[in-house]
Write an enzyme that holds these catalytic residues in place. Structure first.
Site, PDB file in Angstrom:
ATOM      1  N   HIS A 290       0.815  -1.219   0.000  1.00 22.97           N
ATOM      2  CA  HIS A 290       0.000   0.000   0.000  1.00 22.97           C
ATOM      3  C   HIS A 290       0.843   1.260   0.000  1.00 22.97           C
ATOM      4  O   HIS A 290       0.428   2.285  -0.550  1.00 22.97           O
ATOM      5  CB  HIS A 290      -0.963  -0.017   1.193  1.00 22.97           C
TER       6      HIS A 290
ATOM      7  N   GLU B  93     -12.375  -8.580  -4.269  1.00 24.24           N
ATOM      8  CA  GLU B  93     -10.924  -8.718  -4.161  1.00 24.24           C
ATOM      9  C   GLU B  93     -10.507 -10.010  -3.474  1.00 24.24           C
ATOM     10  O   GLU B  93      -9.359 -10.173  -3.083  1.00 24.24           O
ATOM     11  CB  GLU B  93     -10.298  -7.485  -3.505  1.00 24.24           C
TER      12      GLU B  93
ATOM     13  N   ASP C 271      -5.503  -6.995  -4.434  1.00 25.47           N
ATOM     14  CA  ASP C 271      -5.770  -8.061  -3.464  1.00 25.47           C
ATOM     15  C   ASP C 271      -6.257  -9.330  -4.148  1.00 25.47           C
ATOM     16  O   ASP C 271      -5.948 -10.439  -3.708  1.00 25.47           O
ATOM     17  CB  ASP C 271      -6.780  -7.591  -2.414  1.00 25.47           C
TER      18      ASP C 271
ATOM     19  N   CYS D 172     -10.756  -1.317 -10.253  1.00 22.68           N
ATOM     20  CA  CYS D 172     -10.097  -0.164  -9.633  1.00 22.68           C
ATOM     21  C   CYS D 172      -8.703  -0.513  -9.096  1.00 22.68           C
ATOM     22  O   CYS D 172      -8.026   0.346  -8.555  1.00 22.68           O
ATOM     23  CB  CYS D 172     -10.955   0.426  -8.520  1.00 22.68           C
TER      24      CYS D 172
HETATM   25  C1  PEP Z   1      -7.069  -3.657  -4.636  1.00 24.91           C
HETATM   26  O1  PEP Z   1      -6.866  -4.509  -3.761  1.00 24.91           O
HETATM   27  O2  PEP Z   1      -6.895  -3.856  -5.849  1.00 24.91           O
HETATM   28  C2  PEP Z   1      -7.529  -2.312  -4.259  1.00 24.91           C
HETATM   29  C3  PEP Z   1      -7.988  -1.466  -5.155  1.00 24.91           C
HETATM   30  O3  PEP Z   1      -7.401  -1.963  -2.964  1.00 24.91           O
HETATM   31  P1  PEP Z   1      -5.997  -1.662  -2.222  1.00 24.91           P
HETATM   32  O4  PEP Z   1      -4.915  -1.626  -3.250  1.00 24.91           O
HETATM   33  O5  PEP Z   1      -6.182  -0.378  -1.524  1.00 24.91           O
HETATM   34  O6  PEP Z   1      -5.898  -2.825  -1.303  1.00 24.91           O
HETATM   35 MG    MG Z   2      -7.565  -4.124  -1.741  1.00 27.01          MG
END
Ligand code: PEP
Ligand code: MG
Length: 542
Positions: free
Chosen positions: A188, A428, A452, A499
């Site tokens: 992250h 996810e 994820d 996303c």
């Molecule tokens: C993902 O897991 O693709 C997502 C958009 O959330 P994050 O990257 O914040 O875990």
């Molecule tokens: Mg995620």
């Protein structure tokens, strides 16, 4: 001149002065101080300030039904009131005629050492608390800020590594680029860093603190850092930077244009953001909305819970400035590599599979309600959608909806305006893919979090840099999971977006368009390049 090879995290090139961030190391004066009374008074004031802060944190934790957290803060106050600890610090100040900072540094460390040598493991662990408190009292005495900042002149930020909270605390106005000795592509911290829209290089292993203050070139596209570049290299990179700028400027012609393939298939192009500070870039890059507002940033940047009002103001600003374009705000996704000390989450063996995201929200209803109330209040000012992260069952979605309804009713009773809004689910986990039909029946939209989804489909820790070469979001299983989600969503009239980082991967754009994905949400600076790519596609050609 020295060339350091790393890995590209975010593209672009820049020249500037490197500043190497190290966790605060205090330069403490070891000289003699005659005015012990003044030093004792400074010490007492700093202790008082930290205690007050702890009381406030304990109250906030209690208000959020976080009794464990509240107890920890109260126990910190007890430690700060310990007569032995105070006497030790005062001894250094009075008898050895040292300043308050010296007394705290040495006195707290003495006590931590004593405790560490005790046979009782529970008491032994308190030595870490003492060291944490030492840091806070020193910060109070020395006026250290919580942010990562090196003044007002633009600079290149280097560090051994950064956590997601560190990135949230970066002074973004003045940072030209980021270079890390460590780092991992998919964690992250990296995803937040990419959102800053500046060149980033990670795994520049031979970088050292000795480069602090030197001029460097960061070539994010090729994952290279050049220390003290010679004139030829500077000239070469000046050209590269000019070309990059010309390319970015040329994309501006796509503003206001549709995101549609040559044969007429349209897709919504949204942007991912971490806070209100990103909205201007989203508008500059002409995204049709915000496909993922990672609200986690609000929780990572401070030492304390953001209040309902603070959250409401942030959400409202984004929703209002984007109106009539839609804004999808994700409820908090902390835990795992996003550590928030004031939540006092237990240390876990497998935190990515642990108490994180919606599991925290559903375990701490008051905490969840504070966020949902803030979102619902903001809904009166624009086009809001709420999305829940890490959902693995229909019952979780139902529980989220129940809490949301409870908040809406509360607000109505309080005569607070609530606008219309939609509810979505992040896909996810493999579980959510396999029950996508059921989720789509109850949700207004789905959005695939490919970061994820890759981690959990491939059983592969996205944070572990040694696994980067195995982390394959193009794996057929991941692509198939996305296809299954799109088909399930469409069977129930649900829009399906992507996303995660894969949404911006132009080598897959055609695949996603052929699947019929309804929206792609990417970092603001990827919006126009992606629009360009989509406008070049012709799906009639096989
Ligand atoms: C993902 O897991 O693709 C997502 C958009 O959330 P994050 O990257 O914040 O875990
Ligand atoms: Mg995620």
């Amino acid at each position: 001149m020295q060339k350091i090879e790393g890995k590209s995290l975010a593209q672009g090139a820049v020249i500037g002065k490197l500043r190497f961030y190290r966790e605060a190391e205090y330069d403490i004066d070891e000289g003699d101080y005659d005015d012990s009374d003044t030093e004792i008074a400074r010490f007492e004031q700093a202790m008082e300030a930290v205690k007050n802060h702890k009381f406030a944190l304990a109250e906030a934790a209690e208000a959020n039904s976080d009794n464990t957290g509240a107890m920890v803060f109260v126990s910190h106050v007890a430690l700060l009131e310990d007569r032995g600890l105070i006497a030790r610090v005062e001894g250094y100040i009075r008898e050895m005629r040292k300043c308050a900072e010296f007394g705290v540094k040495v006195g707290f460390n003495d006590v931590a050492d004593d405790i560490r040598n005790l046979p009782d493991p529970y008491i032994m662990r308190r030595s870490d608390d003492i060291l944490e408190l030492e840091r806070e009292v020193l910060e109070e005495l020395m006026g250290a800020t919580q942010g990562i900042s090196f003044g007002r002149d633009p600079y290149i930020l280097a560090a051994n590594d950064l956590t997601a909270s560190d990135v949230a605390r970066i002074d973004r106005k003045h940072v030209l680029a980021i270079v890390l000795k460590g780092g991992s592509i998919n964690n992250h911290a990296s995803i937040l860093a990419k959102g800053l829209g500046i060149p980033c290089v990670i795994r520049a292993e031979s970088l050292s603190y000795a480069s602090d203050g030197k001029e460097v070139i960061v070539d994010g596209t090729n994952g290279i850092v050049v220390l003290e570049p010679d004139a030829d290299t500077v000239r070469k990179y000046d050209e590269v930077m000019k070309e990059n700028k010309a390319f970015t400027d040329s994309l501006m012609r796509l503003k206001g244009k549709m995101t549609v393939t040559r044969d007429g298939q349209e897709v919504r192009l949204y942007a991912n953001i971490s806070g209100p500070h990103d909205v201007s870039t989203v508008l500059e890059n002409d995204a049709s909305g915000i496909g993922l507002f990672r609200s986690d940033y609000l929780f990572l940047k401070d030492r304390d819970y953001p209040s309902e009002q603070e959250q409401y103001l942030s959400y409202r600003k984004v929703v209002e400035e984007m109106n009539p374009r839609s804004v999808i705000i994700r409820t908090v996704d902390i835990g795992s590599d996003k550590n928030v000390p004031y939540l006092h989450l237990d240390k876990e063996e497998n935190p990515a599979l642990g108490m994180r995201a919606i599991r925290i929200s559903l375990t701490r209803h008051d905490f969840f309600k504070t966020q949902l109330r803030a979102m619902l209040r903001a809904s009166a000012f624009g086009n809001l959608r709420i999305i829940f992260p890490m959902i693995t069952s229909v019952s979780e979605l139902r529980e989220c909806r129940d809490v949301l309804n409870e908040c809406e009713e509360e607000l109505k009773r309080e005569h607070v305006a609530v606008g219309s809004y939609k509810v979505g689910v992040m896909i996810e986990t493999p579980a959510s893919v396999l029950i996508a039909d059921q989720l789509a029946e109850e949700a207004d939209f789905l959005s695939v979090g490919t970061n994820d989804l890759t981690q959990f489909t491939l059983a592969l820790d996205r944070q572990n840099p040694n696994l980067d070469r195995f982390f394959d979001p193009h794996h057929p299983a991941v692509i198939e999971a996305i296809r299954m989600t799109v088909e399930a969503g469409h069977r129930h009239g649900c829009l399906v977006a992507i996303c995660g980082e894969l949404a911006g991967d132009t080598s897959l754009t055609e695949t996603f368009m052929r699947m019929g994905v309804d929206a792609l949400s990417v970092n603001p600076q990827f919006v126009l390049p992606l629009r360009q790519r989509i406008r070049e596609l012709d799906l009639r050609q096989s």
